[in-house]
Design a protein around this motif. Structure first.
Motif, PDB file in Angstrom:
ATOM      1  N   UNK A  27     107.608 -12.514  50.843  1.00 34.64           N
ATOM      2  CA  UNK A  27     106.398 -12.272  50.050  1.00 34.64           C
ATOM      3  C   UNK A  27     105.432 -11.355  50.786  1.00 34.64           C
ATOM      4  N   UNK A  28     105.272 -11.572  52.099  1.00 35.01           N
ATOM      5  CA  UNK A  28     104.363 -10.729  52.870  1.00 35.01           C
ATOM      6  C   UNK A  28     104.797  -9.284  52.901  1.00 35.01           C
ATOM      7  N   UNK A  29     106.094  -9.045  53.060  1.00 31.91           N
ATOM      8  CA  UNK A  29     106.592  -7.670  53.077  1.00 31.91           C
ATOM      9  C   UNK A  29     106.455  -6.988  51.722  1.00 31.91           C
ATOM     10  N   UNK A  30     106.314  -7.798  50.668  1.00 27.19           N
ATOM     11  CA  UNK A  30     106.072  -7.241  49.336  1.00 27.19           C
ATOM     12  C   UNK A  30     104.581  -7.058  49.065  1.00 27.19           C
ATOM     13  N   UNK A  31     103.753  -7.318  50.071  1.00 27.68           N
ATOM     14  CA  UNK A  31     102.317  -7.114  49.937  1.00 27.68           C
ATOM     15  C   UNK A  31     101.572  -8.255  49.290  1.00 27.68           C
ATOM     16  N   UNK A  32     102.198  -9.423  49.154  1.00 26.52           N
ATOM     17  CA  UNK A  32     101.532 -10.561  48.537  1.00 26.52           C
ATOM     18  C   UNK A  32     100.706 -11.314  49.580  1.00 26.52           C
ATOM     19  N   UNK A  33      99.540 -11.800  49.148  1.00 27.29           N
ATOM     20  CA  UNK A  33      98.653 -12.526  50.048  1.00 27.29           C
ATOM     21  C   UNK A  33      99.111 -13.983  50.158  1.00 27.29           C
ATOM     22  N   UNK A  34      99.450 -14.381  51.373  1.00 29.05           N
ATOM     23  CA  UNK A  34     100.044 -15.688  51.599  1.00 29.05           C
ATOM     24  C   UNK A  34      99.258 -16.433  52.673  1.00 29.05           C
ATOM     25  N   UNK A  35      98.993 -17.714  52.427  1.00 30.03           N
ATOM     26  CA  UNK A  35      98.422 -18.596  53.446  1.00 30.03           C
ATOM     27  C   UNK A  35      99.413 -19.718  53.698  1.00 30.03           C
ATOM     28  N   UNK A  36      99.657 -19.991  54.977  1.00 32.90           N
ATOM     29  CA  UNK A  36     100.539 -21.080  55.361  1.00 32.90           C
ATOM     30  C   UNK A  36      99.725 -22.201  56.004  1.00 32.90           C
ATOM     31  N   UNK A  37     100.023 -23.431  55.640  1.00 35.85           N
ATOM     32  CA  UNK A  37      99.423 -24.603  56.262  1.00 35.85           C
ATOM     33  C   UNK A  37     100.481 -25.262  57.134  1.00 35.85           C
ATOM     34  N   UNK A  38     100.200 -25.399  58.413  1.00 33.21           N
ATOM     35  CA  UNK A  38     101.137 -25.990  59.359  1.00 33.21           C
ATOM     36  C   UNK A  38     100.498 -27.213  59.996  1.00 33.21           C
ATOM     37  N   UNK A  39     101.180 -28.367  59.893  1.00 34.07           N
ATOM     38  CA  UNK A  39     100.627 -29.612  60.422  1.00 34.07           C
ATOM     39  C   UNK A  39     100.531 -29.605  61.935  1.00 34.07           C
ATOM     40  N   UNK A  40     101.455 -28.922  62.601  1.00 34.39           N
ATOM     41  CA  UNK A  40     101.503 -28.944  64.056  1.00 34.39           C
ATOM     42  C   UNK A  40     100.692 -27.817  64.690  1.00 34.39           C
ATOM     43  N   UNK A  41     100.717 -27.822  66.019  1.00 40.19           N
ATOM     44  CA  UNK A  41     100.010 -26.797  66.778  1.00 40.19           C
ATOM     45  C   UNK A  41     100.783 -25.486  66.740  1.00 40.19           C
ATOM     46  N   UNK A  42     100.103 -24.420  67.115  1.00 35.64           N
ATOM     47  CA  UNK A  42     100.740 -23.107  67.167  1.00 35.64           C
ATOM     48  C   UNK A  42     101.802 -23.076  68.256  1.00 35.64           C
ATOM     49  N   UNK A  43     102.862 -22.306  68.003  1.00 31.45           N
ATOM     50  CA  UNK A  43     103.846 -22.074  69.047  1.00 31.45           C
ATOM     51  C   UNK A  43     103.192 -21.264  70.163  1.00 31.45           C
ATOM     52  N   UNK A  44     103.452 -21.602  71.423  1.00 32.37           N
ATOM     53  CA  UNK A  44     102.844 -20.851  72.528  1.00 32.37           C
ATOM     54  C   UNK A  44     103.452 -19.459  72.647  1.00 32.37           C
TER      55      UNK A  44
END
Length: 623
Positions: A27-44
């Motif tokens: 979706x992002x490569x097609x230019x669509x605006x995407x928000x992701x919700x992730x329960x965990x912490x960011x990968x280092x």
């Protein structure tokens, strides 16, 4: 806490594992605006912190490198005090013991039995960062047609040919090393001229030793009389040559829980590509808590709770809206979210659940583990955890009567079964026999110690049988009515058992393992479980009579089912594009949509289905 609203989005994706990351990238490569919700912490930025945590852990279980901590103040972490909890294999012990499987202070999952659900998962980058070996097998055609071919269970709403091209795209996306010539068995077909992205990983010396036994192998009484036994290299999302700016596999034997040089694919690779599109952003430590439905039955938004520390207070709540919503958690956390979303009584049984099917048909690959000592060295502990398997027993007429299985050949000696090389080394130094290889209990040192360590460890190998489980509607994920996590959300409650069909598959695995060891002139050391082991059962059934034995199963980390796909809303939660029957702008993706578990590790099929779904979203919803 301040409420935050995020609007003007094309898509919201809950979960950043392989399912969520792949769809976000497309979706992002097609230019669509995407928000992701992730329960965990960011990968280092690098994995040094994870590696150090793993190396310093007292118990080097698969969960130990990752947050939240497995231990708190010397005890198993009480996940009532953690914001994004997860299960651990240390919580699969008998009642009243350390790691009591039914003690909510020691077990994140509220297990109701009668047997224990043995698989665990992470809530960091979807968990695939740890919970897979990289095995990337395609399903065989029969796996999609169990009812038609064998009179068992249900058919998928798609067949192998519907996924064949998407399997190829998925293999390219995650970078699979394999050889088409090795994989054309049991009806698996490839497009003309198809080649995997990378050459196969070479067979190990363990694989080659097992291969020598195939010509003389005979397995009586389990429906495998006509099988032409053979060892096949295993397709792996692991680099046999440089690919995706990742290095070639260096042969470390701890791919689970962590590849120290990141030669194995994990979803952080795809997530990084999605974020580089400029159209995708992600909110970490943001736990989705409710899916909202409007008066017309469309999804109207997702509520979430943000936190900063694993055991800290909630810092904020928020609400996000978009045109399309994609739930990409696993087959336990996704039904948990759907069931929590009652919308003040307008969806009293939860979202996407008008037919009461959400949370049902929970499956795994109950794994039978067997281990033996070869008469001559086979030099394990080199190479990835597994480079080959025996796949020809994944399909056959026997599936009318019992579960099928694939056989994974292990390269890590008895590490899985007994914790070697540490266990045997400690036994030989201290005159113990925990690992069964120091029967006279002599305490050794010097040249004799070195000799015995070299002899014993160089001859070890193990087999793992991933057994097909029946999709029983009594195996369920529901909500605990009394135990909550630190955010005040109900913890997932599991009811789980194995059918006689599945148990017969495990019993056939035991028979097959013993026959393979006999053909190899290997000495078997597989231990029978204790009577109070919650991941064990007596076989054959009481009504069958005859001598009984107790079999133990392990979790494969393959959490499957609970929002299955099908041909209509009468028999399923989503359609063949993973779209909810109840809510047109809601997609539920991942292995939770699998109607049956088959025998192949699920990740490649998850990826193929999600690429197919992303294509449908662009054409039908966001075109």
């Amino acid at each position: 806490m301040c409420a935050e609203r995020v609007n003007d989005l094309d898509a919201v994706i809950v979960g950043s594992g392989i399912a969520g990351a792949l769809i976000a990238k497309v979706l992002g490569n097609a230019g669509k605006k995407v928000l992701m919700l992730e329960a965990g912490a960011a990968m280092p930025a690098d994995i040094n912190g994870y590696m150090n945590r793993f190396l310093n852990a007292t118990a080097k279980v698969p969960e130990s490198p990752y947050t939240p901590e497995v231990f708190t103040n010397g005890k198993l972490t009480d996940y009532s005090k953690v914001n994004a909890g997860r299960p651990t294999v240390l919580s699969l012990n008998g009642k009243g013991q350390f790691g009591d499987w039914q003690d909510p202070r020691q077990s994140y999952l509220i297990q109701k039995g009668p047997l224990a659900f043995a698989s665990t998962y992470e809530r960091i980058n979807g968990g695939t960062v740890r919970h897979w070996l990289g095995t990337s097998l395609r399903f065989v055609p029969s796996d999609f047609e169990m009812s038609t071919r064998f009179g068992r269970f249900v058919d998928w709403p798609i067949k192998y040919q519907h996924l064949e091209s998407w399997y190829g795209e998925a293999e390219k996306e995650i970078g699979v090393s394999a050889d088409v010539a090795d994989q054309g068995y049991l009806g698996i077909e490839f497009a003309p001229g198809y080649a995997y992205p990378m050459p196969k990983i070479p067979l190990s010396m363990v694989d080659m030793a097992v291969e020598k036994a195939m010509a003389s192998l005979h397995v009586p009484g389990v429906g495998l009389d006509d099988v032409r036994w053979a060892v096949a290299s295993t397709p792996a999302a692991r680099n046999s040559q440089p690919y995706q700016a990742r290095r070639v596999c260096a042969g470390n034997t701890n791919c689970i829980p962590i590849s120290p040089i990141q030669a194995k694919y994990d979803p952080s690779v795809t997530l990084a590509e999605a974020l580089r599109s400029g159209s995708v952003r992600i909110m970490y430590q943001s736990v989705a808590s409710k899916v909202r439905v409007d008066a017309q039955g469309r999804i109207a938004g997702i509520d979430y709770i943000r936190y900063e520390r694993d055991d800290g207070p909630p810092m904020a709540t928020g609400h996000v809206t978009a045109k399309v919503y994609i739930l990409a958690g696993n087959a336990i956390e996704t039904p948990r979210l759907l069931l929590m979303s009652t919308n003040d009584g307008r969806t009293p049984h939860g979202v996407a659940n008008r037919r009461g099917l959400v949370g049902k048909h929970l499956m795994d690959h109950p794994l039978y583990l067997a281990w033996a000592l070869m008469p001559d060295p086979v030099w394990g502990y080199r190479g990835p955890l597994s480079t080959a398997g025996i796949e020809i027993c994944r399909d056959g007429e026997f599936r009318r009567d019992r579960g099928a299985f694939r056989i994974e050949i292990g390269n890590e000696g008895w590490n899985f079964s007994s914790g070697d090389p540490d266990t045997t080394t400690v036994d030989l130094i201290n005159g113990l026999n925990v690992g069964q290889l120091n029967g006279d209990r002599k305490a050794l040192f010097g040249a004799e110690l070195v000799k015995q360590i070299n002899d014993k460890l160089s001859r070890q190998f193990r087999l793992g049988f991933l057994v097909e489980q029946s999709p029983d509607d009594t195996n369920t994920v529901t909500l605990s009515d009394r135990v909550k996590d630190h955010l005040g959300l109900p913890r997932p409650q599991i009811s789980y058992n194995l059918s006689d069909y599945t148990k017969a598959g495990l019993a056939a695995a035991k028979t097959t393992a013993t026959a393979i060891f006999k053909s190899l002139n290997a000495q078997e050391f597989t231990k029978a479980p204790d009577a109070d082991d919650p991941t064990s059962f007596e076989w054959p059934p009481q009504q069958a009579g005859g001598p009984k034995s107790r079999l133990k199963y392990y979790g494969a980390g393959h959490v499957v089912g609970t929002y299955r796909m099908g041909t209509s809303e009468q028999n399923s939660v989503v359609n063949d594009q993973q779209r909810s029957w109840d809510h047109r702008n809601l997609y539920l993706v991942g292995s939770g949509t699998f109607p049956t578990v088959a025998t192949a590790n699920p990740t490649l099929t998850i990826a193929a289905l999600c690429l197919r779904t992303a294509d449908a979203i662009l054409k039908q919803d966001l075109g």
